[in-house]
Each structure stands twice: as structure tokens, then as C-alpha cells.
Design a protein around this motif. Structure first.
Motif, PDB file in Angstrom:
ATOM      1  N   ASN A  41      -6.271  37.547 -17.326  1.00  0.00           N
ATOM      2  CA  ASN A  41      -6.923  36.348 -16.775  1.00  0.00           C
ATOM      3  C   ASN A  41      -8.167  36.639 -15.942  1.00  0.00           C
ATOM      4  OD1 ASN A  41      -4.915  34.675 -17.925  1.00  0.00           O
ATOM      5  ND2 ASN A  41      -3.560  35.163 -16.220  1.00  0.00           N
ATOM      6  N   THR A  42      -8.884  37.722 -16.252  1.00  0.00           N
ATOM      7  CA  THR A  42     -10.140  38.010 -15.559  1.00  0.00           C
ATOM      8  C   THR A  42     -11.249  38.210 -16.584  1.00  0.00           C
ATOM      9  OG1 THR A  42      -9.833  40.411 -15.529  1.00  0.00           O
ATOM     10  CG2 THR A  42      -8.934  39.161 -13.658  1.00  0.00           C
ATOM     11  N   LYS A  43     -12.484  38.060 -16.141  1.00  0.00           N
ATOM     12  CA  LYS A  43     -13.636  38.261 -17.013  1.00  0.00           C
ATOM     13  C   LYS A  43     -14.328  39.593 -16.745  1.00  0.00           C
ATOM     14  CE  LYS A  43     -14.648  33.385 -17.643  1.00  0.00           C
ATOM     15  NZ  LYS A  43     -15.649  32.332 -17.522  1.00  0.00           N
ATOM     16  N   THR A  44     -13.989  40.233 -15.634  1.00  0.00           N
ATOM     17  CA  THR A  44     -14.662  41.454 -15.224  1.00  0.00           C
ATOM     18  C   THR A  44     -14.226  42.643 -16.066  1.00  0.00           C
ATOM     19  OG1 THR A  44     -14.720  40.617 -12.957  1.00  0.00           O
ATOM     20  CG2 THR A  44     -15.111  42.969 -13.253  1.00  0.00           C
ATOM     21  N   LYS A  45     -15.204  43.353 -16.630  1.00  0.00           N
ATOM     22  CA  LYS A  45     -14.919  44.575 -17.372  1.00  0.00           C
ATOM     23  C   LYS A  45     -14.710  45.697 -16.359  1.00  0.00           C
ATOM     24  CE  LYS A  45     -17.484  43.656 -21.581  1.00  0.00           C
ATOM     25  NZ  LYS A  45     -18.535  44.144 -22.479  1.00  0.00           N
ATOM     26  N   LEU A  46     -13.667  46.481 -16.587  1.00  0.00           N
ATOM     27  CA  LEU A  46     -13.347  47.583 -15.703  1.00  0.00           C
ATOM     28  C   LEU A  46     -13.276  48.884 -16.494  1.00  0.00           C
ATOM     29  CD1 LEU A  46     -10.493  45.852 -13.685  1.00  0.00           C
ATOM     30  CD2 LEU A  46     -12.846  46.226 -12.926  1.00  0.00           C
ATOM     31  N   TYR A  47     -13.522  49.976 -15.789  1.00  0.00           N
ATOM     32  CA  TYR A  47     -13.458  51.309 -16.367  1.00  0.00           C
ATOM     33  C   TYR A  47     -12.609  52.196 -15.481  1.00  0.00           C
ATOM     34  CZ  TYR A  47     -17.426  49.859 -19.201  1.00  0.00           C
ATOM     35  OH  TYR A  47     -18.240  49.196 -20.087  1.00  0.00           O
ATOM     36  N   SER A  48     -11.935  53.141 -16.083  1.00  0.00           N
ATOM     37  CA  SER A  48     -11.145  54.116 -15.346  1.00  0.00           C
ATOM     38  C   SER A  48     -12.080  55.200 -14.815  1.00  0.00           C
ATOM     39  CB  SER A  48     -10.104  54.742 -16.278  1.00  0.00           C
ATOM     40  OG  SER A  48      -9.628  55.951 -15.757  1.00  0.00           O
ATOM     41  N   GLN A  49     -12.067  55.402 -13.504  1.00  0.00           N
ATOM     42  CA  GLN A  49     -12.906  56.440 -12.910  1.00  0.00           C
ATOM     43  C   GLN A  49     -12.504  57.816 -13.449  1.00  0.00           C
ATOM     44  OE1 GLN A  49     -12.476  57.384  -8.678  1.00  0.00           O
ATOM     45  NE2 GLN A  49     -14.711  57.343  -8.542  1.00  0.00           N
ATOM     46  N   LYS A  50     -11.231  58.026 -13.625  1.00  0.00           N
ATOM     47  CA  LYS A  50     -10.731  59.302 -14.157  1.00  0.00           C
ATOM     48  C   LYS A  50     -11.289  59.553 -15.556  1.00  0.00           C
ATOM     49  CE  LYS A  50      -6.439  61.743 -15.139  1.00  0.00           C
ATOM     50  NZ  LYS A  50      -4.988  61.655 -15.180  1.00  0.00           N
ATOM     51  N   GLU A  51     -11.281  58.542 -16.419  1.00  0.00           N
ATOM     52  CA  GLU A  51     -11.818  58.691 -17.773  1.00  0.00           C
ATOM     53  C   GLU A  51     -13.324  58.939 -17.757  1.00  0.00           C
ATOM     54  OE1 GLU A  51     -10.692  55.317 -20.123  1.00  0.00           O
ATOM     55  OE2 GLU A  51      -8.559  55.830 -20.047  1.00  0.00           O
ATOM     56  N   ILE A  52     -14.031  58.271 -16.859  1.00  0.00           N
ATOM     57  CA  ILE A  52     -15.480  58.464 -16.744  1.00  0.00           C
ATOM     58  C   ILE A  52     -15.777  59.897 -16.312  1.00  0.00           C
ATOM     59  CG2 ILE A  52     -17.610  57.766 -15.559  1.00  0.00           C
ATOM     60  CD1 ILE A  52     -16.557  55.597 -17.435  1.00  0.00           C
ATOM     61  N   ARG A  53     -15.047  60.384 -15.324  1.00  0.00           N
ATOM     62  CA  ARG A  53     -15.258  61.762 -14.852  1.00  0.00           C
ATOM     63  C   ARG A  53     -14.941  62.786 -15.942  1.00  0.00           C
ATOM     64  NH1 ARG A  53     -16.805  62.038  -9.766  1.00  0.00           N
ATOM     65  NH2 ARG A  53     -16.264  60.370  -8.304  1.00  0.00           N
ATOM     66  N   GLU A  54     -13.907  62.540 -16.728  1.00  0.00           N
ATOM     67  CA  GLU A  54     -13.580  63.430 -17.851  1.00  0.00           C
ATOM     68  C   GLU A  54     -14.713  63.423 -18.868  1.00  0.00           C
ATOM     69  OE1 GLU A  54      -9.801  61.961 -19.228  1.00  0.00           O
ATOM     70  OE2 GLU A  54      -8.711  62.912 -17.569  1.00  0.00           O
ATOM     71  N   TRP A  55     -15.286  62.249 -19.141  1.00  0.00           N
ATOM     72  CA  TRP A  55     -16.403  62.135 -20.069  1.00  0.00           C
ATOM     73  C   TRP A  55     -17.614  62.915 -19.538  1.00  0.00           C
ATOM     74  CZ3 TRP A  55     -21.324  59.979 -19.743  1.00  0.00           C
ATOM     75  CH2 TRP A  55     -22.001  59.823 -20.951  1.00  0.00           C
ATOM     76  N   ILE A  56     -17.889  62.787 -18.246  1.00  0.00           N
ATOM     77  CA  ILE A  56     -18.999  63.524 -17.631  1.00  0.00           C
ATOM     78  C   ILE A  56     -18.785  65.030 -17.791  1.00  0.00           C
ATOM     79  CG2 ILE A  56     -20.115  64.116 -15.437  1.00  0.00           C
ATOM     80  CD1 ILE A  56     -19.590  61.161 -14.602  1.00  0.00           C
ATOM     81  N   ASN A  57     -17.587  65.501 -17.519  1.00  0.00           N
ATOM     82  CA  ASN A  57     -17.286  66.930 -17.656  1.00  0.00           C
ATOM     83  C   ASN A  57     -17.489  67.403 -19.093  1.00  0.00           C
ATOM     84  OD1 ASN A  57     -16.692  67.369 -14.946  1.00  0.00           O
ATOM     85  ND2 ASN A  57     -14.543  66.831 -15.226  1.00  0.00           N
ATOM     86  N   LEU A  58     -17.091  66.606 -20.053  1.00  0.00           N
ATOM     87  CA  LEU A  58     -17.275  66.930 -21.461  1.00  0.00           C
ATOM     88  C   LEU A  58     -18.773  67.013 -21.787  1.00  0.00           C
ATOM     89  CD1 LEU A  58     -15.887  67.458 -24.179  1.00  0.00           C
ATOM     90  CD2 LEU A  58     -15.973  64.998 -24.588  1.00  0.00           C
ATOM     91  N   GLN A  59     -19.556  66.070 -21.268  1.00  0.00           N
ATOM     92  CA  GLN A  59     -21.000  66.083 -21.488  1.00  0.00           C
ATOM     93  C   GLN A  59     -21.618  67.348 -20.913  1.00  0.00           C
ATOM     94  OE1 GLN A  59     -22.521  63.652 -23.441  1.00  0.00           O
ATOM     95  NE2 GLN A  59     -20.345  63.228 -23.668  1.00  0.00           N
ATOM     96  N   MET A  60     -21.153  67.746 -19.743  1.00  0.00           N
ATOM     97  CA  MET A  60     -21.678  68.959 -19.095  1.00  0.00           C
ATOM     98  C   MET A  60     -21.355  70.198 -19.920  1.00  0.00           C
ATOM     99  SD  MET A  60     -20.830  68.033 -15.128  1.00  0.00           S
ATOM    100  CE  MET A  60     -21.101  69.695 -14.569  1.00  0.00           C
ATOM    101  N   GLN A  61     -20.164  70.258 -20.471  1.00  0.00           N
ATOM    102  CA  GLN A  61     -19.758  71.410 -21.279  1.00  0.00           C
ATOM    103  C   GLN A  61     -20.558  71.480 -22.582  1.00  0.00           C
ATOM    104  OE1 GLN A  61     -15.573  71.052 -21.941  1.00  0.00           O
ATOM    105  NE2 GLN A  61     -15.056  71.313 -19.781  1.00  0.00           N
ATOM    106  N   ASN A  62     -20.784  70.353 -23.208  1.00  0.00           N
ATOM    107  CA  ASN A  62     -21.406  70.316 -24.526  1.00  0.00           C
ATOM    108  C   ASN A  62     -22.920  70.287 -24.511  1.00  0.00           C
ATOM    109  OD1 ASN A  62     -18.885  70.295 -25.708  1.00  0.00           O
ATOM    110  ND2 ASN A  62     -18.793  68.068 -25.841  1.00  0.00           N
ATOM    111  N   ASN A  63     -23.525  69.985 -23.379  1.00  0.00           N
ATOM    112  CA  ASN A  63     -24.971  69.781 -23.368  1.00  0.00           C
ATOM    113  C   ASN A  63     -25.706  70.653 -22.351  1.00  0.00           C
ATOM    114  OD1 ASN A  63     -25.038  67.635 -25.361  1.00  0.00           O
ATOM    115  ND2 ASN A  63     -23.946  66.438 -23.835  1.00  0.00           N
TER     116      ASN A  63
END
Length: 66
Positions: A41-63
């Protein structure tokens, strides 16, 4: 979801140090970027901070630039 924080788009942009425009143009179209979700019942899109940080770490490793 222990030790995880739910982030709004603006907070994700701040964490990534990108503008909202850059987020929607480039990052959001990246198939590896964590998906957003909404609580009931909300309109706000939310993201998991843990998932975002994991994605950042993956980007750092690969790039890494030599």
C-alpha cells in the motif's frame, strides 16, 4: 534483512554519488543493479542498502583500472 536499511531513490543516488538523472539513464538500466520494491500500500520505491553495497563491491572488482 538483518543490518539492512531501506533506501529511497535519492538516498541511493547519494550513496552512488550520482545525480537522479544519471541513475535513471545508466545505472537503473544495468541488468545487474538490484531491483526496487514497494511495501504494501505504498508508492515509494525502496532499495536494500545491503544489495546496493554488494553491487558496488562487484563493480569495484570487475572494473578496476590499471
Amino acid at each position: 534483512m538483518e543490518n539492512d536499511k531501506l533506501l529511497k531513490i535519492k538516498e541511493v543516488c547519494n550513496l552512488l554519488n550520482v545525480s537522479t538523472r544519471k541513475f535513471y539513464e545508466d545505472i537503473k538500466t544495468d541488468k545487474t543493479f538490484p531491483q526496487s520494491f514497494r511495501l504494501a500500500n505504498t508508492k515509494t520505491k525502496l532499495y536494500s542498502q545491503k544489495e546496493i553495497r554488494e553491487w558496488i563491491n562487484l563493480q569495484m572488482q570487475n572494473n578496476r583500472v590499471s
